[in-house]
Design an enzyme around this catalytic site. Structure first.
Site, PDB file in Angstrom:
ATOM      1  N   ASP A   1      11.977 -36.307  52.141  1.00 14.48           N
ATOM      2  CA  ASP A   1      13.442 -36.153  51.634  1.00 14.48           C
ATOM      3  C   ASP A   1      13.782 -36.914  50.136  1.00 14.48           C
ATOM      4  O   ASP A   1      13.137 -37.651  49.889  1.00 14.48           O
ATOM      5  CB  ASP A   1      14.457 -36.277  52.678  1.00 14.48           C
ATOM      6  CG  ASP A   1      14.217 -37.499  53.527  1.00 14.48           C
ATOM      7  OD1 ASP A   1      13.519 -38.384  53.031  1.00 14.48           O
ATOM      8  OD2 ASP A   1      14.527 -37.857  54.693  1.00 14.48           O
TER       9      ASP A   1
ATOM     10  N   ASN B   1      21.136 -40.394  65.172  1.00 15.92           N
ATOM     11  CA  ASN B   1      21.651 -39.168  65.726  1.00 15.92           C
ATOM     12  C   ASN B   1      20.349 -38.280  66.104  1.00 15.92           C
ATOM     13  O   ASN B   1      20.625 -37.183  66.281  1.00 15.92           O
ATOM     14  CB  ASN B   1      22.627 -38.316  64.781  1.00 15.92           C
ATOM     15  CG  ASN B   1      21.928 -38.211  63.497  1.00 15.92           C
ATOM     16  OD1 ASN B   1      20.712 -38.753  63.116  1.00 15.92           O
ATOM     17  ND2 ASN B   1      22.785 -37.762  62.378  1.00 15.92           N
TER      18      ASN B   1
ATOM     19  N   HIS C   1      17.967 -37.521  63.748  1.00 13.62           N
ATOM     20  CA  HIS C   1      17.308 -36.924  62.894  1.00 13.62           C
ATOM     21  C   HIS C   1      16.022 -37.181  62.241  1.00 13.62           C
ATOM     22  O   HIS C   1      15.781 -38.479  62.641  1.00 13.62           O
ATOM     23  CB  HIS C   1      18.344 -36.683  61.595  1.00 13.62           C
ATOM     24  CG  HIS C   1      18.387 -38.116  60.833  1.00 13.62           C
ATOM     25  ND1 HIS C   1      19.477 -38.440  60.013  1.00 13.62           N
ATOM     26  CD2 HIS C   1      17.597 -39.035  60.559  1.00 13.62           C
ATOM     27  CE1 HIS C   1      19.217 -39.342  59.422  1.00 13.62           C
ATOM     28  NE2 HIS C   1      18.235 -40.065  59.814  1.00 13.62           N
TER      29      HIS C   1
ATOM     30  N   GLU D   1      19.413 -32.846  60.053  1.00 13.39           N
ATOM     31  CA  GLU D   1      20.586 -33.251  60.948  1.00 13.39           C
ATOM     32  C   GLU D   1      20.918 -32.366  62.138  1.00 13.39           C
ATOM     33  O   GLU D   1      20.513 -31.364  62.081  1.00 13.39           O
ATOM     34  CB  GLU D   1      21.832 -33.416  60.055  1.00 13.39           C
ATOM     35  CG  GLU D   1      21.698 -34.283  58.776  1.00 13.39           C
ATOM     36  CD  GLU D   1      21.891 -35.739  58.986  1.00 13.39           C
ATOM     37  OE1 GLU D   1      21.245 -36.196  59.936  1.00 13.39           O
ATOM     38  OE2 GLU D   1      22.716 -36.549  58.345  1.00 13.39           O
TER      39      GLU D   1
HETATM   40  P1  PGA Z   1      15.569 -46.653  59.296  1.00 16.58           P
HETATM   41  O1  PGA Z   1      15.987 -45.067  58.969  1.00 16.58           O
HETATM   42  O2  PGA Z   1      14.328 -46.680  59.457  1.00 16.58           O
HETATM   43  O3  PGA Z   1      16.343 -46.989  57.985  1.00 16.58           O
HETATM   44  O4  PGA Z   1      16.437 -47.039  60.565  1.00 16.58           O
HETATM   45  C1  PGA Z   1      15.312 -44.088  59.620  1.00 16.58           C
HETATM   46  C2  PGA Z   1      15.970 -42.523  59.466  1.00 16.58           C
HETATM   47  O5  PGA Z   1      17.109 -42.568  59.388  1.00 16.58           O
HETATM   48  O6  PGA Z   1      15.257 -41.831  59.804  1.00 16.58           O
END
Ligand code: PGA
Length: 236
Positions: free
Chosen positions: A67, A136, A138, A143
């Site tokens: 992304d 959440n 994702h 999302e």
């Molecule tokens: P993080 O993010 O490794 O910073 O916890 C993971 C994500 O949001 O996919």
């Protein structure tokens, strides 16, 4: 889904780096799907160390990232282009032309989504995909929603994600409101998937994703249908 728990973050990162390097040793032009966020940082440091010791060669490896934010120039320190350059690509012998991210500055976003899917197809799909997971549920920036998005999509970030990611920005209002994300088709067609997570606050969402109903309200739950997904977790 396989589930492996580690005593320390360092051990979890070494395991993930081992799985990625095993793929590169088996197939030197492997297509490796990469993720950003704080969880993969130790994995990228480990891979860079192994490269420095001449244990790994990235000269034929191709990469595709999950992304990118919309509207951030590549040289913005919060862009994922910058993140990948700083934390991995500049430390290994990968060819810049073999590294790919969606372009969140493309003038025609729909065309850019199509281009990115066509690119992944032209590389023959993804051999091994590294994923983090959001609070959440994702994966990438897919999302929680009413449907799974199949293809690369322009997505509006949820308030949850904006809040979580604001730790990297001066203030929450600086967090871009939208992003491009690889869709579930490319993720689910990856031949192998490694999902990494650390910290107490990710424990519950990991269990829901692995054992709860498969629903686009918790996007990572779709991985239950994937034939070769390994979840690596540490509470540290
Ligand atoms: P993080 O993010 O490794 O910073 O916890 C993971 C994500 O949001 O996919």
């Amino acid at each position: 889904m396989k589930y492996e728990v580690f005593a320390t973050y360092d051990q979890m990162c070494r395991r993930a780096a081992n799985l990625i390097s095993a793929q590169i040793i088996l197939k030197e032009d492997a297509v490796v799907g990469l993720a950003t966020g704080s969880t993969p940082l130790g994995i990228y440091n480990t891979l860079a160390d192994w490269y420095a010791k001449s244990d790994l060669d990235f000269s034929r490896v191709r990469t595709v990232n999950l992304d990118e934010y919309c509207g951030l120039p590549f040289e913005d320190p919060q862009s994922y282009h910058y993140f990948m350059q700083t934390n991995l690509f500049s430390k290994i012998n990968i060819k810049p032309s073999n590294t790919h991210l969606p372009n969140g500055l493309a003038p025609d976003i729909r065309e850019e989504c199509k281009r990115y899917d066509a690119l992944i197809n032209s590389l023959g799909g993804i051999d091994i995909q590294l994923l983090g997971i959001g609070h959440n549920g994702h994966i990438g920036f897919n999302e929680p929603s009413d449907t799974f998005s199949k293809d690369t999509t322009h997505i509006r970030l949820t308030e949850d994600t904006i809040r979580a990611n604001s730790r990297f920005f001066k203030s929450p209002s600086d967090v871009p409101r939208s992003a491009l994300t690889m869709g579930m088709r490319s993720i689910m067609c990856s031949r192998k998937i490694i999902l990494v997570a650390n910290g107490k606050e990710k424990e519950e969402i990991i269990h829901q994703a692995m054992e709860g109903p498969i629903t686009p309200r918790l996007p990572a739950s779709i991985l239950q249908l994937h034939p070769d997904t390994t979840v690596l977790f540490t509470i540290e």
